[in-house]
Scaffold this motif. Sequence first.
Motif, PDB file in Angstrom:
ATOM      1  N   SER A 142     -15.612   9.041   1.003  1.00 51.48           N
ATOM      2  CA  SER A 142     -14.290   7.968   0.698  1.00 51.48           C
ATOM      3  C   SER A 142     -14.326   6.857   1.723  1.00 51.48           C
ATOM      4  O   SER A 142     -14.908   6.999   2.590  1.00 51.48           O
ATOM      5  CB  SER A 142     -12.742   8.610   0.996  1.00 51.48           C
ATOM      6  OG  SER A 142     -12.702   9.770  -0.127  1.00 51.48           O
ATOM      7  N   PRO A 201      -1.097   9.391   1.562  1.00 50.80           N
ATOM      8  CA  PRO A 201      -2.036   9.010   0.643  1.00 50.80           C
ATOM      9  C   PRO A 201      -2.786  10.228   0.095  1.00 50.80           C
ATOM     10  O   PRO A 201      -2.950  11.280   0.744  1.00 50.80           O
ATOM     11  CB  PRO A 201      -3.110   8.096   1.417  1.00 50.80           C
ATOM     12  CG  PRO A 201      -2.868   7.995   2.693  1.00 50.80           C
ATOM     13  CD  PRO A 201      -1.481   8.794   2.986  1.00 50.80           C
ATOM     14  N   PHE A 215      -5.766  11.565  -0.881  1.00 50.38           N
ATOM     15  CA  PHE A 215      -7.429  11.524  -1.131  1.00 50.38           C
ATOM     16  C   PHE A 215      -8.035  12.629  -0.126  1.00 50.38           C
ATOM     17  O   PHE A 215      -7.419  12.770   0.898  1.00 50.38           O
ATOM     18  CB  PHE A 215      -7.941  10.190  -1.102  1.00 50.38           C
ATOM     19  CG  PHE A 215      -7.738   9.412   0.339  1.00 50.38           C
ATOM     20  CD1 PHE A 215      -6.733   8.924   0.747  1.00 50.38           C
ATOM     21  CD2 PHE A 215      -8.993   9.641   1.088  1.00 50.38           C
ATOM     22  CE1 PHE A 215      -6.678   8.469   2.050  1.00 50.38           C
ATOM     23  CE2 PHE A 215      -8.795   9.122   2.526  1.00 50.38           C
ATOM     24  CZ  PHE A 215      -7.846   8.222   2.761  1.00 50.38           C
ATOM     25  N   TYR A 273       0.709  -1.323  -0.146  1.00 50.43           N
ATOM     26  CA  TYR A 273      -0.156  -0.081   0.000  1.00 50.43           C
ATOM     27  C   TYR A 273       0.738   1.296   0.088  1.00 50.43           C
ATOM     28  O   TYR A 273       0.561   2.462  -0.704  1.00 50.43           O
ATOM     29  CB  TYR A 273      -0.947   0.033   1.111  1.00 50.43           C
ATOM     30  CG  TYR A 273      -1.661   1.265   1.197  1.00 50.43           C
ATOM     31  CD1 TYR A 273      -2.468   1.683   0.411  1.00 50.43           C
ATOM     32  CD2 TYR A 273      -1.497   2.013   2.564  1.00 50.43           C
ATOM     33  CE1 TYR A 273      -3.386   2.954   0.490  1.00 50.43           C
ATOM     34  CE2 TYR A 273      -2.312   3.294   2.548  1.00 50.43           C
ATOM     35  CZ  TYR A 273      -3.156   3.537   1.535  1.00 50.43           C
ATOM     36  OH  TYR A 273      -3.804   4.798   1.875  1.00 50.43           O
ATOM     37  N   ASN A 300       0.935   4.349  -2.681  1.00 48.97           N
ATOM     38  CA  ASN A 300       1.259   5.977  -2.246  1.00 48.97           C
ATOM     39  C   ASN A 300       2.432   6.397  -2.966  1.00 48.97           C
ATOM     40  O   ASN A 300       1.899   7.735  -3.143  1.00 48.97           O
ATOM     41  CB  ASN A 300       0.976   5.840  -0.812  1.00 48.97           C
ATOM     42  CG  ASN A 300      -0.424   5.574  -0.274  1.00 48.97           C
ATOM     43  OD1 ASN A 300      -1.106   6.174  -0.666  1.00 48.97           O
ATOM     44  ND2 ASN A 300      -0.480   4.967   0.995  1.00 48.97           N
ATOM     45  N   ALA A 305     -11.636   8.787  -2.604  1.00 48.14           N
ATOM     46  CA  ALA A 305     -11.199   7.651  -2.948  1.00 48.14           C
ATOM     47  C   ALA A 305     -11.113   6.397  -2.103  1.00 48.14           C
ATOM     48  O   ALA A 305     -11.685   6.620  -0.958  1.00 48.14           O
ATOM     49  CB  ALA A 305      -9.492   7.877  -3.210  1.00 48.14           C
ATOM     50  N   CYS A 306     -10.993   5.210  -2.446  1.00 52.93           N
ATOM     51  CA  CYS A 306     -10.920   4.020  -1.668  1.00 52.93           C
ATOM     52  C   CYS A 306      -9.579   3.472  -2.206  1.00 52.93           C
ATOM     53  O   CYS A 306      -9.226   3.569  -3.497  1.00 52.93           O
ATOM     54  CB  CYS A 306     -11.938   3.287  -1.537  1.00 52.93           C
ATOM     55  SG  CYS A 306     -12.399   2.586  -3.315  1.00 52.93           S
TER      56      CYS A 306
HETATM   57  C1  3EB Z   1      -7.744   5.759   5.962  1.00 51.21           C
HETATM   58  O1  3EB Z   1      -8.420   6.341   6.522  1.00 51.21           O
HETATM   59  C2  3EB Z   1      -8.148   4.443   5.352  1.00 51.21           C
HETATM   60  O2  3EB Z   1      -5.362   5.466  -0.140  1.00 51.21           O
HETATM   61  O3  3EB Z   1      -6.783   6.201  -1.270  1.00 51.21           O
HETATM   62  C3  3EB Z   1      -9.239   5.187   2.814  1.00 51.21           C
HETATM   63  C4  3EB Z   1      -9.849   5.635   1.802  1.00 51.21           C
HETATM   64  C5  3EB Z   1      -7.950   4.756   2.812  1.00 51.21           C
HETATM   65  C6  3EB Z   1      -9.037   6.008   0.611  1.00 51.21           C
HETATM   66  C7  3EB Z   1      -6.585   5.707  -0.284  1.00 51.21           C
HETATM   67  C8  3EB Z   1      -7.178   4.786   1.655  1.00 51.21           C
HETATM   68  C9  3EB Z   1      -7.372   5.544   0.678  1.00 51.21           C
HETATM   69  O4  3EB Z   1      -6.442   5.982   5.853  1.00 51.21           O
HETATM   70  C10 3EB Z   1      -7.560   4.029   3.969  1.00 51.21           C
END
Ligand code: 3EB
Length: 333
Positions: A230, A211, A213, A142, A146, A167-168
């Motif tokens: 998200s 990340p 998002f 992961y 990123n 995003a997810c």
């Molecule tokens: C979090 O809150 C959980 O890397 O695009 C949620 C939504 C999460 C999007 C991404 C990662 C992403 O960190 C993980």
Amino acid sequence: MTLQHAPCNADTPHPGEPLGDAVIGLTPDLPDAAWPRQPLRAPLLLANAAHRRERWFTDGPVQQGHSEGIHWRRSADALYGVIEQHEADFPATAQGAPLQHASQALYERVFRLLQAQGTPHLWRVWNYLARINDASHGLERYRQFNLGRHEAFVQARRETGGQVPAACAIGVAHGPLSVAFLAGNSPLVPLENPRQVSAWHYPAQYGPRAPTFSRAALAYPCDQEALFISGTASIVGHETVHPGDVAAQCHETVRNIACLVDEANRVRRSAPPFSLGGLSHRAYVRHAADAQTVQHTLAPLLQGAPLVLVQADICRADLLVEIECQAIHPLTA
Ligand code: 3EB
């Protein structure tokens, strides 16, 4: 034009022209579609056949094409695309692992397409990657993802915090890096959660690049207001809370979603207000054996709103569940 989102099976009448869809299941024994289709290679839990496909519709004329491995379809103001990238096509280098390079190349292709199409605003992205919590080349996968995603935003001279998509990023057992996206010709309104550190500000303990998002976004396809929440998990501040307790993680996650609904309602332009019960929800559940617990815990909290459960991995090893939601309201002048 209007954008609509609907679960569907073979018998569902089409409310318009499909822009694209996602098909959930380990072996989606479905023919290729004329429109972009993202295979979500993960088991549907407590299976409801009507939810195996989730499709985006528009009532305007559509155009479509293929560009650098992206299958896309668009209306006047919104574009849906799907791209899959095999990391085996990218050698490891001194700069990083194959998955990092695949992620960067994939996002750079998406950004080139969006510029060329005049729909530069990335609203919502669905990222799926194999073995998300495994490590290779000294870094969790992961975190490799990123790094590549962040670098593509930098190379494209895009913001890496603030004006970034909802995003997810979810783990599946196998398959290529798979990304679906909705973009448009108007900017989104990013929303952050006051209970959580913005993901793009996560400290370095969660990886060398944060990340990219937003916690949620409002987007404006013509005459509509779309709320994309998200992937949301049991995180307060930047830390996981309730490790090992899936029911408590469900409660904490819904508290986070409720905060984002409140944030959306502070700036919404449509009426009536957004509400937990007015959203459609998808929960990713790490352990299939937790499906009943998740369902029974969430059902009363979500006030009978549609809920689909999928078995998949979450981006932190201590997270057992993650929930994403969306709703589209008409805008009346
Ligand atoms: C979090 O809150 C959980 O890397 O695009 C949620 C939504 C999460 C999007 C991404 C990662 C992403 O960190 C993980």
